[in-house]
Scaffold this motif. Structure first.
Motif, PDB file in Angstrom:
ATOM      1  N   LEU A 279       0.837  -1.213   0.000  1.00 26.35           N
ATOM      2  CA  LEU A 279       0.000   0.000   0.000  1.00 26.35           C
ATOM      3  C   LEU A 279       0.868   1.259   0.000  1.00 26.35           C
ATOM      4  O   LEU A 279       0.619   2.200  -0.761  1.00 26.35           O
ATOM      5  N   ILE A 280       1.896   1.258   0.851  1.00 25.82           N
ATOM      6  CA  ILE A 280       2.757   2.441   0.935  1.00 25.82           C
ATOM      7  C   ILE A 280       3.544   2.607  -0.361  1.00 25.82           C
ATOM      8  O   ILE A 280       3.739   3.734  -0.848  1.00 25.82           O
ATOM      9  N   LEU A 281       3.993   1.496  -0.949  1.00 24.53           N
ATOM     10  CA  LEU A 281       4.718   1.574  -2.230  1.00 24.53           C
ATOM     11  C   LEU A 281       3.810   2.156  -3.310  1.00 24.53           C
ATOM     12  O   LEU A 281       4.228   3.013  -4.092  1.00 24.53           O
ATOM     13  N   ALA A 282       2.560   1.672  -3.352  1.00 26.13           N
ATOM     14  CA  ALA A 282       1.606   2.174  -4.355  1.00 26.13           C
ATOM     15  C   ALA A 282       1.407   3.672  -4.164  1.00 26.13           C
ATOM     16  O   ALA A 282       1.408   4.441  -5.141  1.00 26.13           O
ATOM     17  N   PHE A 283       1.264   4.084  -2.928  1.00 24.43           N
ATOM     18  CA  PHE A 283       1.086   5.513  -2.640  1.00 24.43           C
ATOM     19  C   PHE A 283       2.335   6.306  -3.031  1.00 24.43           C
ATOM     20  O   PHE A 283       2.246   7.389  -3.616  1.00 24.43           O
ATOM     21  N   SER A 284       3.515   5.761  -2.715  1.00 29.00           N
ATOM     22  CA  SER A 284       4.777   6.453  -3.033  1.00 29.00           C
ATOM     23  C   SER A 284       4.954   6.587  -4.537  1.00 29.00           C
ATOM     24  O   SER A 284       5.371   7.645  -5.026  1.00 29.00           O
ATOM     25  N   ILE A 285       4.624   5.535  -5.273  1.00 31.93           N
ATOM     26  CA  ILE A 285       4.756   5.586  -6.737  1.00 31.93           C
ATOM     27  C   ILE A 285       3.752   6.594  -7.302  1.00 31.93           C
ATOM     28  O   ILE A 285       4.082   7.378  -8.207  1.00 31.93           O
ATOM     29  N   TYR A 286       2.568   6.614  -6.739  1.00 30.02           N
ATOM     30  CA  TYR A 286       1.554   7.592  -7.173  1.00 30.02           C
ATOM     31  C   TYR A 286       2.013   9.018  -6.883  1.00 30.02           C
ATOM     32  O   TYR A 286       1.862   9.924  -7.705  1.00 30.02           O
TER      33      TYR A 286
ATOM     34  N   ILE B 113      19.490   9.447   5.921  1.00 27.77           N
ATOM     35  CA  ILE B 113      20.134  10.211   4.841  1.00 27.77           C
ATOM     36  C   ILE B 113      19.350  10.021   3.541  1.00 27.77           C
ATOM     37  O   ILE B 113      19.123  10.984   2.790  1.00 27.77           O
ATOM     38  N   ALA B 114      18.895   8.786   3.287  1.00 32.66           N
ATOM     39  CA  ALA B 114      18.080   8.528   2.092  1.00 32.66           C
ATOM     40  C   ALA B 114      16.797   9.354   2.144  1.00 32.66           C
ATOM     41  O   ALA B 114      16.362   9.919   1.140  1.00 32.66           O
ATOM     42  N   GLY B 115      16.201   9.439   3.332  1.00 30.97           N
ATOM     43  CA  GLY B 115      14.981  10.225   3.492  1.00 30.97           C
ATOM     44  C   GLY B 115      15.224  11.703   3.218  1.00 30.97           C
ATOM     45  O   GLY B 115      14.439  12.359   2.531  1.00 30.97           O
ATOM     46  N   ILE B 116      16.349  12.214   3.734  1.00 28.00           N
ATOM     47  CA  ILE B 116      16.658  13.642   3.574  1.00 28.00           C
ATOM     48  C   ILE B 116      16.962  13.968   2.105  1.00 28.00           C
ATOM     49  O   ILE B 116      16.522  14.985   1.576  1.00 28.00           O
TER      50      ILE B 116
ATOM     51  N   GLY C 125      13.668  12.290  -0.175  1.00 26.48           N
ATOM     52  CA  GLY C 125      12.288  12.539   0.227  1.00 26.48           C
ATOM     53  C   GLY C 125      11.661  11.227   0.673  1.00 26.48           C
ATOM     54  O   GLY C 125      12.132  10.151   0.293  1.00 26.48           O
ATOM     55  N   PRO C 126      10.584  11.256   1.463  1.00 25.75           N
ATOM     56  CA  PRO C 126      10.055  10.022   2.046  1.00 25.75           C
ATOM     57  C   PRO C 126       9.529   9.018   1.020  1.00 25.75           C
ATOM     58  O   PRO C 126       9.703   7.806   1.197  1.00 25.75           O
ATOM     59  N   ALA C 127       8.895   9.501  -0.058  1.00 30.04           N
ATOM     60  CA  ALA C 127       8.295   8.572  -1.028  1.00 30.04           C
ATOM     61  C   ALA C 127       9.371   7.762  -1.759  1.00 30.04           C
ATOM     62  O   ALA C 127       9.338   6.527  -1.767  1.00 30.04           O
ATOM     63  N   LEU C 128      10.322   8.457  -2.374  1.00 30.74           N
ATOM     64  CA  LEU C 128      11.385   7.754  -3.104  1.00 30.74           C
ATOM     65  C   LEU C 128      12.276   6.966  -2.154  1.00 30.74           C
ATOM     66  O   LEU C 128      12.784   5.901  -2.516  1.00 30.74           O
ATOM     67  N   ALA C 129      12.467   7.477  -0.939  1.00 37.59           N
ATOM     68  CA  ALA C 129      13.288   6.759   0.039  1.00 37.59           C
ATOM     69  C   ALA C 129      12.642   5.420   0.387  1.00 37.59           C
ATOM     70  O   ALA C 129      13.333   4.411   0.547  1.00 37.59           O
ATOM     71  N   PHE C 130      11.314   5.386   0.485  1.00 41.94           N
ATOM     72  CA  PHE C 130      10.623   4.128   0.807  1.00 41.94           C
ATOM     73  C   PHE C 130      10.829   3.112  -0.317  1.00 41.94           C
ATOM     74  O   PHE C 130      11.078   1.932  -0.062  1.00 41.94           O
TER      75      PHE C 130
END
Lengths: 266, 237
Positions: free
Chosen positions: B25-32, B73-76, B79-84
Motif C-alpha cells: 500500500l505504501i509503495l503504491a502511494f509512493s509511486i503515485y 540520509i536517504a529520506g533527507i 524525500g520520504p516517497a522515493l526513500a521508501f
C-alpha cells in the motif's frame, strides 16, 4: 556479504544448478523456504540443512565460503533464541536452523544465478520503477564498492583512520561516505545521459531465454518437491516424525558421498 | 540499525502478510506521489542511494556485525516517497544474500521506511526551529530520534507476534460463543517471547548504534551541504 565474489560464482559455474533456469530455481527456493516455515521439528530442519549443504557441494563452488556467507543471520538468530529461551535447547536449535537453512537456500539461488536473470524473473510481478531500480542498484553496487575500496585505502594512507582517535576516524569516515554520495549523484546524472544515448525508453532490456524445462530444471524442481513433500507429510501426519532420524541419516550419507565424489572425480 | 533480523518461519503468518500488505500500500502511494517527477531521471538516483545503503551494510563497524543503515540520509536526500521505494529495493536485495528473511522483507521495509519518513520530517522541523546554520545538529538529532522510534516499532512487531488475532477479535467482539475470559488475557498475550528481555537486549545492543549512526549522519549531511547543498531537499512534504 561479498557481492563481487557472489556475482563471480553466479557467472562462472558449471553445475546443474547453474544450468537450470532462474524461474525454476526460484520455484525450488520457494518450496524449500515454505518447508522451513511450515516445520518446527529439529530433525527435519537439520535434514533440510544437510541437503542444502549437499547441493552446495554439487555446485563445485567453495562450500566453506558459501556456508560462511549464509551464516551471517545466525548471530541474530542466537540473540532471538536467547530472548525466547525457555530451557529447551531444541527450541533454540529450531530457531537457529530456520535462520541458517533459509539463508543458505537464498545464497544457493544467488551464487548460481546471475542477477539479471533473477531480476528479469521478478519483473512481471513488480512495478516498473522497482524492477528498473533493482538493475540499476545492482550495477551501482559494484561501482561504489570500487570507489569505497579506493576511499578506505586513501584514508588509511593519508592518516584519516588512525588508532585511538575515534571521533576523528568517525568524522573522516563520514566525510568519506559523503564523498561517495556526491560522486554517486554525479555518476547517476551521467548514467542517465548514457542510458538515453543508448536508447533507454524506461525498460532495461534483458535477453529472453527459452523457458522450456530441461533436465536441470526438472532436477531442481524434483529436489524442491521432495523436500516439501517430506516436510508437509510430517506436519500433517505427526506419526511420520518417527522417520525423522532416518531422513537425517540419509541426508548425512548423501553429503558424505557427494563430498567424496566431487573431491576425487572431475 | 533497526532492520529486522528475525529468520523466516518464526513470526506468525498473519503478521508477515500484514507487513507485505502495508508495504504494498505504501509503495503504491509512493509511486503515485512521485508520478509527476521525471521517473527516468530518478531511477539512477534511487539506484545510487540504494547501492550506497547496501555498501554501507557490508562494512561492519563493531564486533557484533553492527552496520549503519543510511535510511535517514536517504529520506533527507530523496524525500520520504522515493526513500521508501529505495529501502524496499535494498531489503529485497539483501534478503537474497541471506541478510534477514525473505518473508519478513515487508515488515523490514515498514520499519526502516519509518526511519526515513520520520527522519525526513524531523530534519525539516529541526531546521525550521534551530535554523539552517545547525544542519549538523538537525540531521544528527533527527537520525537518533527516528532510530529510537523505529526500534520501538520493531519491539512492537515482536510483541504483537505473540498475540493470537482470533483472541483479540474475541475480546473485542460480541460473539456469545467466545470462550476467552478477560482475566485470561495477560497470560495468553505474554506466552512465548519474554518481551522485557527482548526489549532490554535490543536497547542495549542498539543504543550505542543510535548514537553512532546519529553522529555519522550528522557529519555526512554536513559534508554534503558544503559540497553539494542542492542535494539537501528544500522544505517539502
Amino acid at each position: 556479504m561479498d557481492v563481487a565474489i557472489i556475482d563471480y560464482y553466479a557467472n562462472h559455474g558449471e553445475s546443474f544448478l547453474h544450468k537450470a533456469k532462474a524461474l525454476w530455481k526460484m520455484v525450488f527456493t520457494a518450496l524449500v523456504i515454505a518447508s522451513i516455515i511450515l516445520t518446527n521439528e529439529f530433525y527435519i530442519l537439520l535434514g533440510i540443512y544437510i541437503i542444502l549443504v549437499t547441493i552446495a557441494v554439487w555446485t563445485r563452488l567453495p562450500v566453506s565460503k558459501i556456508i560462511t556467507i549464509a551464516t551471517y543471520p545466525a548471530i541474530f538468530a542466537l540473540i532471538f533464541a536467547f530472548v525466547i529461551w525457555n530451557g529447551s535447547w531444541l527450541r533454540a536449535g529450531v530457531i537457529l536452523l530456520k535462520a541458517l537453512a533459509a539463508a543458505l537456500t537464498m545464497v544457493l539461488l544467488i551464487v548460481t544465478t546471475p542477477y539479471p536473470d533473477v531480476f528479469n524473473t521478478l519483473r512481471p510481478f513488480l512495478p516498473r520503477i522497482i524492477a528498473e531500480g533493482l538493475f540499476v542498484t545492482y550495477r551501482s553496487v559494484f561501482i561504489l564498492l570500487e570507489l569505497t575500496d579506493e576511499l578506505i585505502k586513501g584514508l588509511k594512507v593519508r592518516g584519516g583512520i588512525t588508532r585511538r582517535k575515534y571521533l576523528r576516524n568517525i568524522r573522516n569516515f563520514s566525510s568519506g561516505i559523503g564523498l561517495l554520495l556526491v560522486k554517486g549523484f554525479d555518476y547517476s546524472e551521467k548514467f542517465y545521459g548514457m542510458m538515453n544515448v543508448r536508447g533507454y525508453g524506461g525498460r532495461i532490456a534483458v535477453q529472453d531465454k527459452n523457458m522450456h524445462m530441461n533436465r536441470y530444471d526438472f532436477l531442481a524442481i524434483t529436489i524442491g518437491l521432495l523436500i516439501f513433500a517430506i516436510t508437509i507429510s510430517t506436519v500433517i501426519e505427526k506419526s511420520f516424525l518417527e522417520f525423522g532420524v532416518y531422513i537425517l541419516v540419509c541426508s548425512a550419507v548423501a553429503l558424505v558421498i557427494s563430498s567424496l565424489y566431487t573431491q576425487f572425480v572431475n | 540499525m533497526s532492520h529486522l533480523h528475525i529468520p523466516d518461519g518464526v513470526l506468525p503468518g498473519w503478521l508477515v502478510m500484514s507487513g507485505w500488505l502495508l508495504t504494498a500500500l505504501i509503495l503504491a502511494f509512493s509511486i503515485y506521489r512521485t508520478r509527476s517527477t521525471e521517473l527516468k531521471r530518478k531511477i539512477p538516483l534511487i539506484g545510487i542511494i540504494s547501492a550506497l545503503m547496501i555498501v554501507c551494510m557490508t562494512i561492519p563497524i563493531a564486533p557484533i556485525a553492527y552496520h549503519i543503515n543510511l535510511s535517514v540520509i536517504a529520506g533527507i536526500i530523496l524525500g520520504p516517497a522515493l526513500a521508501f521505494i529505495s529501502i524496499f529495493i535494498v531489503d529485497l536485495i539483501i534478503a537474497m544474500f541471506g541478510h534477514g528473511g525473505i518473508t519478513v522483507v515487508g515488515l523490514n521495509t515498514v520499519v526502516v521506511g519509518a526511519e526515513a519518513f520520520i527522519g525526513f520530517y524531523l530534519f525539516q522541523l529541526f531546521m525550521a526551529i534551530i535554523g539552517r546554520d545547525s544542519i549538523m545538529w538537525s540531521s544528527g538529532l533527527a537520525a537518533v530520534i527516528s532510530l529510537i522510534l523505529s526500534t520501538s516499532i520493531l519491539i512492537g512487531i515482536v510483541y504483537s507476534s505473540q498475540i493470537n488475532p482470533e483472541l483479540v477479535i474475541g475480546i473485542e467482539g460480541n460473539d456469545p460463543t467466545e470462550q476467552v475470559k478477560n482475566e485470561e488475557i495477560p497470560q495468553e498475550l505474554i506466552n512465548g517471547v519474554n518481551i522485557k528481555s527482548f526489549a532490554k537486549t535490543i536497547l542495549i545492543l542498539l543504543g550505542i548504534g543510535w548514537l553512532l549512526e546519529g553522529i555519522i549522519t550528522a557529519f555526512v549531511i554536513k559534508y554534503v551541504s558544503r559540497v553539494r547543498p542542492d542535494l539537501i531537499l528544500p522544505q517539502r512534504a
